[in-house]
Design a protein around this motif. Structure first.
Motif, mmCIF file in Angstrom:
data_model
loop_
_atom_site.group_PDB
_atom_site.id
_atom_site.type_symbol
_atom_site.label_atom_id
_atom_site.label_comp_id
_atom_site.label_asym_id
_atom_site.label_seq_id
_atom_site.Cartn_x
_atom_site.Cartn_y
_atom_site.Cartn_z
ATOM 1 N N ASN A 71 -3.174 12.722 7.531
ATOM 2 C CA ASN A 71 -4.008 13.778 6.943
ATOM 3 C C ASN A 71 -4.138 14.964 7.887
ATOM 4 O O ASN A 71 -4.146 16.118 7.452
ATOM 5 C CB ASN A 71 -5.397 13.239 6.575
ATOM 6 C CG ASN A 71 -5.449 12.744 5.141
ATOM 7 O OD1 ASN A 71 -4.855 13.333 4.245
ATOM 8 N ND2 ASN A 71 -6.151 11.646 4.920
ATOM 9 N N HIS A 72 -4.247 14.686 9.174
ATOM 10 C CA HIS A 72 -4.345 15.784 10.133
ATOM 11 C C HIS A 72 -3.006 16.489 10.316
ATOM 12 O O HIS A 72 -2.883 17.697 10.123
ATOM 13 C CB HIS A 72 -4.836 15.268 11.483
ATOM 14 C CG HIS A 72 -4.860 16.334 12.547
ATOM 15 N ND1 HIS A 72 -3.804 16.549 13.412
ATOM 16 C CD2 HIS A 72 -5.780 17.280 12.845
ATOM 17 C CE1 HIS A 72 -4.098 17.556 14.207
ATOM 18 N NE2 HIS A 72 -5.286 18.016 13.894
ATOM 19 N N LEU A 117 -3.903 7.088 7.782
ATOM 20 C CA LEU A 117 -4.418 8.276 7.088
ATOM 21 C C LEU A 117 -4.941 9.331 8.061
ATOM 22 O O LEU A 117 -4.770 10.531 7.831
ATOM 23 C CB LEU A 117 -5.517 7.899 6.098
ATOM 24 C CG LEU A 117 -5.063 7.255 4.792
ATOM 25 C CD1 LEU A 117 -6.271 7.031 3.884
ATOM 26 C CD2 LEU A 117 -4.021 8.104 4.059
ATOM 27 N N SER A 118 -5.577 8.903 9.140
ATOM 28 C CA SER A 118 -6.086 9.886 10.102
ATOM 29 C C SER A 118 -4.941 10.731 10.645
ATOM 30 O O SER A 118 -5.015 11.957 10.702
ATOM 31 C CB SER A 118 -6.792 9.187 11.268
ATOM 32 O OG SER A 118 -8.004 8.614 10.837
ATOM 33 N N ILE A 119 -3.878 10.051 11.042
ATOM 34 C CA ILE A 119 -2.742 10.771 11.619
ATOM 35 C C ILE A 119 -2.085 11.664 10.575
ATOM 36 O O ILE A 119 -1.863 12.856 10.806
ATOM 37 C CB ILE A 119 -1.719 9.780 12.210
ATOM 38 C CG1 ILE A 119 -2.334 9.065 13.424
ATOM 39 C CG2 ILE A 119 -0.423 10.500 12.588
ATOM 40 C CD1 ILE A 119 -1.463 7.973 14.016
ATOM 41 N N GLU A 177 1.730 4.691 17.448
ATOM 42 C CA GLU A 177 0.418 4.043 17.454
ATOM 43 C C GLU A 177 0.490 2.633 16.879
ATOM 44 O O GLU A 177 -0.197 1.729 17.332
ATOM 45 C CB GLU A 177 -0.599 4.871 16.669
ATOM 46 C CG GLU A 177 -0.923 6.213 17.294
ATOM 47 C CD GLU A 177 -1.556 6.098 18.672
ATOM 48 O OE1 GLU A 177 -2.251 5.098 18.938
ATOM 49 O OE2 GLU A 177 -1.334 7.014 19.490
ATOM 50 N N PHE A 234 0.861 -1.186 0.000
ATOM 51 C CA PHE A 234 0.000 0.000 0.000
ATOM 52 C C PHE A 234 0.896 1.234 0.000
ATOM 53 O O PHE A 234 1.991 1.220 0.556
ATOM 54 C CB PHE A 234 -0.885 0.033 1.244
ATOM 55 C CG PHE A 234 -2.061 -0.902 1.186
ATOM 56 C CD1 PHE A 234 -3.291 -0.450 0.739
ATOM 57 C CD2 PHE A 234 -1.943 -2.230 1.604
ATOM 58 C CE1 PHE A 234 -4.388 -1.306 0.700
ATOM 59 C CE2 PHE A 234 -3.028 -3.088 1.568
ATOM 60 C CZ PHE A 234 -4.259 -2.630 1.111
ATOM 61 N N ARG A 292 4.121 9.861 15.223
ATOM 62 C CA ARG A 292 2.882 9.412 15.868
ATOM 63 C C ARG A 292 2.399 8.102 15.255
ATOM 64 O O ARG A 292 1.885 7.225 15.958
ATOM 65 C CB ARG A 292 1.806 10.490 15.743
ATOM 66 C CG ARG A 292 2.108 11.748 16.518
ATOM 67 C CD ARG A 292 0.836 12.388 17.077
ATOM 68 N NE ARG A 292 -0.142 12.738 16.071
ATOM 69 C CZ ARG A 292 -1.402 12.265 16.053
ATOM 70 N NH1 ARG A 292 -1.823 11.434 16.991
ATOM 71 N NH2 ARG A 292 -2.235 12.639 15.095
ATOM 72 N N THR A 336 -7.471 19.227 5.937
ATOM 73 C CA THR A 336 -7.043 17.835 5.743
ATOM 74 C C THR A 336 -6.193 17.773 4.484
ATOM 75 O O THR A 336 -6.371 18.574 3.568
ATOM 76 C CB THR A 336 -8.255 16.885 5.683
ATOM 77 O OG1 THR A 336 -7.801 15.533 5.625
ATOM 78 C CG2 THR A 336 -9.138 17.160 4.480
ATOM 79 N N LEU A 369 -4.514 13.038 1.577
ATOM 80 C CA LEU A 369 -3.681 11.852 1.371
ATOM 81 C C LEU A 369 -4.566 10.613 1.267
ATOM 82 O O LEU A 369 -5.556 10.491 1.980
ATOM 83 C CB LEU A 369 -2.698 11.676 2.536
ATOM 84 C CG LEU A 369 -1.687 12.808 2.708
ATOM 85 C CD1 LEU A 369 -0.941 12.657 4.041
ATOM 86 C CD2 LEU A 369 -0.698 12.829 1.549
ATOM 87 N N VAL A 370 -4.186 9.698 0.391
ATOM 88 C CA VAL A 370 -4.920 8.452 0.226
ATOM 89 C C VAL A 370 -3.971 7.264 0.446
ATOM 90 O O VAL A 370 -2.746 7.427 0.440
ATOM 91 C CB VAL A 370 -5.588 8.369 -1.167
ATOM 92 C CG1 VAL A 370 -6.684 9.429 -1.302
ATOM 93 C CG2 VAL A 370 -4.542 8.530 -2.275
ATOM 94 N N THR A 404 -6.999 3.378 8.110
ATOM 95 C CA THR A 404 -7.632 4.511 8.799
ATOM 96 C C THR A 404 -6.684 5.140 9.819
ATOM 97 O O THR A 404 -6.587 6.365 9.927
ATOM 98 C CB THR A 404 -8.946 4.074 9.464
ATOM 99 O OG1 THR A 404 -9.796 3.538 8.449
ATOM 100 C CG2 THR A 404 -9.651 5.240 10.121
#
Lengths: 414, 414
Positions: A116-117, A112-114, A42, A17, A38, A299, A302-303, A109
């Protein structure tokens, strides 16, 4: 997705990926890589506990064999990626995750959450730091974003050039330097502005920062210098036309002999407002809302896309979707940055040739972060902050324009 | 601020803080109260532990007497506020916090972080739900926001009218119904689109939702109905001109006899794109980025201001700052909503007359949430969701216009 792939057996195929941005939203000229540290933290504790499994079972979200897989889940694959503080451009393969499909797809998720933010906040912060020149910037936006985002935002802002944060948890968790000032409530609490200033000076000494716009600014400045003397550390102005107010306050401070007293301004500042204050006698900026909301780009777009997977015969094969307007580019990528003769960034080179020869003068951008499930790419936040400062210095000059534009350097595919 | 006030003694004065918005950003016509339940949960566990105190001591952030105060900290005051799901307008006193200055001022960041985030998301979600008419909306934006904001965003979206979320943690933590679909990676993982569909149907049955735009949409729809039969639950389209694509897919499904197969569309939807699809044969919407970023308004501009405090003589007195352009209005507020003869909202009435008579037909908006430190205002999320639905039905009709405008009803001060 996971359940169906476990059942078909495809879940155990090797998969690659890739995290990338199709474009830089908001007409930004570069993106700032932030959040890698981060992600690594995580990733190490990403597990499915009894409570989560019980929920998934109760609600029949997945079947028993999927629950068994989740109960044993532990990422055993590899990750390489751009270093934190470095820059990225459209199609830069910021993170490359390799493992079985099952273990890698579960991270989408979280990763990308980390990213993108944190990349969105750092990219906005970097523009603000450029606009501020060498003047210090204090991050003060915790109240304007989710309580946990606030901590991550303070970290991202610091790595992209901010000086300090008012978020004490970010100081505690990440070692970001902290700073704070008193609010209007502190002044209003006391019977007079004078008694509020006295209380603050009694507790923190003359070097403190006094908030001077609760009632009447000239009156407050006069009182402040009377009480603290010419050693008064700073005054804060939080309303009105900041350029004009700073000019008047500077003149008044100088007339009172408080030549060293600094002027901190706050009040819905963003990179444009900061740039507009370049000629004003301002010593430091406090930035809140626009920082924590990415200054119009909350945001990073990013994908996380599958770019290669094992076939039935065991071979790793590039894959790509052909969705209208959102195609992906198959194959595991390698990335290099090419410099011009002055050492400035010239081209982002992305290639699928495996283990390809590094192009002459090309700097490899992907570094090992996780190997066989073990984090190997951790580093101090200060290293990322220093890397970002160096990267900014190597950008072509027009990359620092604040207006909307194209990526500062082109991305080429070899 | 706390340290200086503890030293001056003013920290122990009774104080009243108020949460309100000076305006509704983005030209919105109403705001949605969200996050109250989260504030109450966090308030109950808001303490300073050994680790936090050690950090504050090590870094000399505050002095020993402040550390002693923090070690014993526990909010013992009272809070009243608007109920979750209700609407607010400029100057609505959404939350009123009473306690000593010291205990109430410490809550500012916690309360504002939660409310600024959750109200922003809920306000955007409510517009999307209005635009969708009765069609279901699935929240799918976790990847585009901070990992913890994602959970709160799913909760806020549900209370404002969304049907479900793809965030399983929101299902676990708040009981939000969950839903999900497969991604392109699942299709690409398999040797063919057909084998991916077979795997998904084998695991979830014909009622599943198949993603049909990885390669060629008509080809995928044909394969999907061949494999699942006319009982195929739904297809998802995630790219292209969604209105045109939905029309073509509907015609193809009908021609294949799959009359009951639903069409789910996703791909950077916001309230405007949803409204533009009103005439298209779409059965459900999946919304990501624009939901979790508040569709252009990522934070609600709520502030936490001291409006009254005890004087040296023990009397509670209104206070207000006079900062240019950002004045506050002193005094503890009471708020009522006045209805017209058809039962629609007409006026937001805010008054400082203590325990004032309820105006004829006026609905009191402030309810007890915390009394002497004990939470008394908890309620199930479903109650907030039902309240929101009722509130929307009572808005003047033009309040649901999506364009920029003024607050749907005026705020009057008595």
């Amino acid at each position: 997705m996971l359940q169906a792939a476990l059942r078909s057996g495809a879940a155990h195929r090797r998969a690659v990926f890739e995290v990338f941005a199709r474009h830089l939203p908001g007409g930004r000229r570069y993106g700032v890589v932030a959040g890698i540290g981060r992600v690594l933290e995580e990733l190490e504790r990403f597990r499915f506990g009894e409570e989560e499994l019980a929920y998934l079972r109760d609600k029949r979200v997945v079947d028993e064999s999927t629950l068994a897989f989740l109960a044993d889940y532990r990422f055993s694959g590899s990750v390489c990626g751009y270093r934190e503080g470095d820059l990225y451009f459209p199609a830069s393969p910021i993170l490359v995750v390799e493992g079985t499909f099952a273990e890698a797809v579960l991270l989408e998720t979280l990763i990308l959450s980390i990213l993108n933010h944190d990349c969105a906040i750092a990219s906005a912060a970097s523009r603000m730091a450029n606009a501020a020149g060498g003047r210090p910037l204090i991050e003060m936006g915790s109240r304007r974003t989710h309580e946990r985002s606030a901590v991550a935002a303070a970290r991202a802002a610091y790595l992209a050039g901010f000086t300090a944060t008012s978020n004490l948890m970010a100081g505690h968790a990440y070692g970001v330097p902290t700073a704070g000032t008193a609010a209007h409530a502190f002044i209003l609490l006391h019977d007079s502005e004078k008694s509020a200033f006295e209380a603050q000076i009694a507790s923190f000494g003359a070097s403190t920062t006094l908030l001077v716009d609760t009632y009447d600014v000239p009156e407050a400045v006069k009182t402040a210098v009377e009480l603290a003397g010419s050693d008064l550390g700073a005054v804060r102005i939080d309303s009105g036309d900041l350029a004009a107010a700073a000019q008047e306050v500077r003149e008044q401070l100088d007339a009172l002999g408080a030549f060293k007293t600094r002027i901190l301004v706050t009040s819905d500042l963003d990179e444009y407002a900061i740039a507009a204050l370049a000629a004003a006698p301002v010593d430091a900026y406090g930035v809140g809302t626009s920082l924590v909301t990415g200054s119009g780009v909350p945001t990073a777009a990013l994908v996380y896309k599958l770019v290669a997977r094992e076939t039935a015969t065991g071979k790793l094969e590039p894959v790509a979707k052909r969705s209208v307007g959102k195609p992906s580019r198959g194959g595991r990528k390698h990335a290099y940055r090419l410099l011009d003769e002055t050492g400035h960034f010239e081209t982002e080179l992305v290639t699928t040739s495996p283990g390809g020869v590094v192009p002459e003068g090309g700097v490899p951008l992907l570094h090992p972060l996780v190997e066989d499930g073990t984090v190997v790419g951790g580093e101090p936040l200060e290293a990322a902050r220093a890397r970002h400062r160096e990267a900014i210095a190597r950008l072509p000059q027009d990359a620092l324009h604040l207006g909307r534009g194209y990526a500062a350097i082109p991305t080429e595919f070899a």
